[in-house]
Design a protein around this motif. Structure first.
Motif, mmCIF file in Angstrom:
data_model
loop_
_atom_site.group_PDB
_atom_site.id
_atom_site.type_symbol
_atom_site.label_atom_id
_atom_site.label_comp_id
_atom_site.label_asym_id
_atom_site.label_seq_id
_atom_site.Cartn_x
_atom_site.Cartn_y
_atom_site.Cartn_z
ATOM 1 N N PRO A 250 -3.726 -6.268 -3.645
ATOM 2 C CA PRO A 250 -2.927 -7.094 -2.723
ATOM 3 C C PRO A 250 -2.055 -8.119 -3.443
ATOM 4 C CG PRO A 250 -5.266 -7.107 -2.128
ATOM 5 C CD PRO A 250 -5.157 -6.381 -3.427
ATOM 6 N N GLU A 251 -2.584 -8.723 -4.529
ATOM 7 C CA GLU A 251 -1.803 -9.787 -5.183
ATOM 8 C C GLU A 251 -0.514 -9.247 -5.812
ATOM 9 O OE1 GLU A 251 -4.821 -8.776 -5.952
ATOM 10 O OE2 GLU A 251 -5.072 -8.537 -8.120
ATOM 11 N N LYS A 253 1.020 -6.655 -4.346
ATOM 12 C CA LYS A 253 1.671 -5.996 -3.203
ATOM 13 C C LYS A 253 1.802 -4.481 -3.420
ATOM 14 C CE LYS A 253 3.947 -10.235 -1.922
ATOM 15 N NZ LYS A 253 4.840 -11.210 -2.436
ATOM 16 N N THR A 254 0.814 -3.952 -4.136
ATOM 17 C CA THR A 254 0.868 -2.541 -4.535
ATOM 18 C C THR A 254 -0.384 -1.797 -4.083
ATOM 19 O OG1 THR A 254 2.179 -3.092 -6.487
ATOM 20 C CG2 THR A 254 0.983 -1.006 -6.570
ATOM 21 N N LYS A 285 -0.277 -4.076 5.667
ATOM 22 C CA LYS A 285 0.517 -5.300 5.710
ATOM 23 C C LYS A 285 0.628 -5.919 4.316
ATOM 24 C CE LYS A 285 1.052 -9.557 8.271
ATOM 25 N NZ LYS A 285 0.510 -10.478 9.267
ATOM 26 N N GLY A 286 1.845 -6.244 3.914
ATOM 27 C CA GLY A 286 2.063 -6.914 2.636
ATOM 28 C C GLY A 286 2.292 -5.979 1.456
ATOM 29 N N ILE A 287 1.996 -4.698 1.607
ATOM 30 C CA ILE A 287 2.197 -3.743 0.489
ATOM 31 C C ILE A 287 3.654 -3.256 0.499
ATOM 32 C CG2 ILE A 287 1.518 -1.510 -0.509
ATOM 33 C CD1 ILE A 287 -0.629 -3.729 -0.700
ATOM 34 N N ILE A 288 4.326 -3.398 -0.653
ATOM 35 C CA ILE A 288 5.736 -2.988 -0.725
ATOM 36 C C ILE A 288 5.975 -1.889 -1.768
ATOM 37 C CG2 ILE A 288 6.576 -5.229 0.104
ATOM 38 C CD1 ILE A 288 7.300 -4.410 -3.449
ATOM 39 N N SER A 306 8.822 2.496 -2.180
ATOM 40 C CA SER A 306 8.862 1.035 -2.087
ATOM 41 C C SER A 306 9.600 0.621 -0.831
ATOM 42 C CB SER A 306 9.555 0.440 -3.317
ATOM 43 O OG SER A 306 10.938 0.771 -3.294
ATOM 44 N N LYS A 356 4.839 -10.448 -7.274
ATOM 45 C CA LYS A 356 4.201 -11.585 -6.596
ATOM 46 C C LYS A 356 5.186 -12.360 -5.735
ATOM 47 C CE LYS A 356 0.346 -12.612 -9.660
ATOM 48 N NZ LYS A 356 0.097 -13.164 -10.994
ATOM 49 N N TYR A 358 7.937 -11.254 -4.509
ATOM 50 C CA TYR A 358 8.781 -10.372 -3.716
ATOM 51 C C TYR A 358 8.664 -10.699 -2.228
ATOM 52 C CZ TYR A 358 11.047 -6.037 -2.343
ATOM 53 O OH TYR A 358 11.906 -5.113 -1.826
ATOM 54 N N GLU A 359 9.810 -10.894 -1.607
ATOM 55 C CA GLU A 359 9.812 -11.158 -0.161
ATOM 56 C C GLU A 359 10.406 -9.957 0.543
ATOM 57 O OE1 GLU A 359 9.050 -14.123 1.395
ATOM 58 O OE2 GLU A 359 8.904 -15.534 -0.272
#
Ligand SMILES: [Mn+2]
Length: 360
Positions: A250-251, A253-254, A285-288, A306, A356, A358-359
């Protein structure tokens, strides 16, 4: 109905291929079609919905124009496309036939669809390159290689199928466009955009869909045929993958998935079964950024996906001998599955600041 020879310029706003060049290549293409008796269309190996849909959409209008047309696929294509009109006309090469020197003999026009490099038709690339036919490439991947006489390539299209539609629309082929051709092309467009969930923010894509629906596409039926056609084994395979083979960081986002050769055997894997597994982590949620590593017979097959501006095409090219689009790319590795995923995780650390912060 007004017959337009070329698309109005305003429709080509945001395109990556200059208007003049596009129109010039289109004119050459149209002339070549008229001059040619025998035409062969070639999708990339392991063809997907876009490659097969584009090939069939073009095949159908060329056939109706009265040409001797054939689709030659370097390898087999997935079962979920085996309901498409005329798909039974596709000639699929195998180990025995791929080296047949006659496959491109006496062909006047060779059309490659949905690939940007000869390596994407690896098993027949020498025969393709060596053929004396006039060659055309129609594609939407970045940085196409220069191995054809005409190159119609534009990365702003959702799919090769969308681009094929515009080529048909702007040439003499328009007269022959029907619901069969539209259904094949719509399938290419739908599958290359994950049913309009990505790669489909250009309004032109929806203009084209509108035209396809006017031509008779049944979009609900097409969706059902393509996406609701899994075997029981494949459903259970997906359950196993989600429960036991998905790693989430999660940290960073992968998320990534790994599949062993034994997994593939246990779930009686059929061609195409692992097709969309790579997208599963992106549903969290949150994974990009997501990746999948599949242990194949002689190598590890990799796919990346991605969201937003995180460029997996560059990531794969830099670390895993691959490429593709910004949000979807392939790659490969020739060390073990375990070593490959370890390498991936350690490379990921070098992107930690970018990921980290990344928005999306
Ligand atoms: Mn494509």
């Amino acid at each position: 109905m007004i017959f337009t020879v070329f698309l109005p310029v305003y429709l080509r706003n945001n395109k990556t291929m200059p208007v003049n060049k596009f129109q010039h290549e289109l004119k050459l293409f149209e002339e070549r079609v008229q001059l040619s008796k025998k035409i062969v269309i070639v999708p990339h190996f392991n063809p997907d919905g876009d490659a097969i849909g584009s090939a069939l959409g073009l095949y159908i209008v060329l056939k109706k124009l009265g040409k001797n047309v054939e689709i030659i696929s370097p390898t087999i294509y997935p079962d979920f496309l085996k309901w498409l009109p005329y798909n039974n006309k596709i000639r699929v090469l195998g180990k025995k036939t791929e080296s047949d020197p006659s496959i491109f003999q006496d062909v006047d026009l060779l059309i490659g669809v949905d690939f940007n490099a000869l390596s994407r038709i690896d098993n027949i690339k020498d025969r393709f390159a060596g053929s004396s036919a006039f060659k055309v490439l129609i594609d939407h991947h970045p940085n196409p290689e220069n191995f054809t006489d005409i190159l119609i390539s534009d990365t702003s299209y959702s799919s090769t199928a969308e681009l094929v539609f515009e080529i048909i629309e702007a040439t003499l082929l328009k007269k022959y466009f029907d619901s069969d051709s539209a259904t094949a092309l719509y399938t290419g467009l739908m599958t290359d955009t994950g049913s309009f969930s990505f790669n489909s923010s250009n309004p032109n894509t929806f203009r084209v869909v509108g035209e396809m629906m006017k031509a008779g596409v049944d979009k609900d039926k097409t969706y059902d045929k393509v996406y609701n056609s899994f075997s029981v084994d494949r459903m259970r395979f997906m359950g196993h993958v989600m429960l036991n083979r998905m790693v989430v960081i999660p940290e960073l986002k992968t998320g990534y998935i790994y599949i062993t050769a034994k997994d593939r055997k246990s779930f009686n894997e059929q061609f195409g079964d692992t097709e969309n597994f790579v997208n599963i982590p992106l549903g969290i949620k949150g994974i990009i950024f997501s990746a999948i590593f599949i242990e194949r017979d002689n190598f590890i097959k990799i796919s990346f996906r991605s969201k937003g501006s995180f460029n997996v095409n560059k990531f794969s090219a830099a670390h895993f001998n691959g490429g593709g689009h910004i949000n979807a790319a392939g790659g490969e590795s020739h060390v073990s599955l375990h070593e490959t995923t370890e390498k991936f995780v350690s490379i990921l650390q070098t992107y930690s600041e970018e990921l980290k912060n990344y928005e999306y």
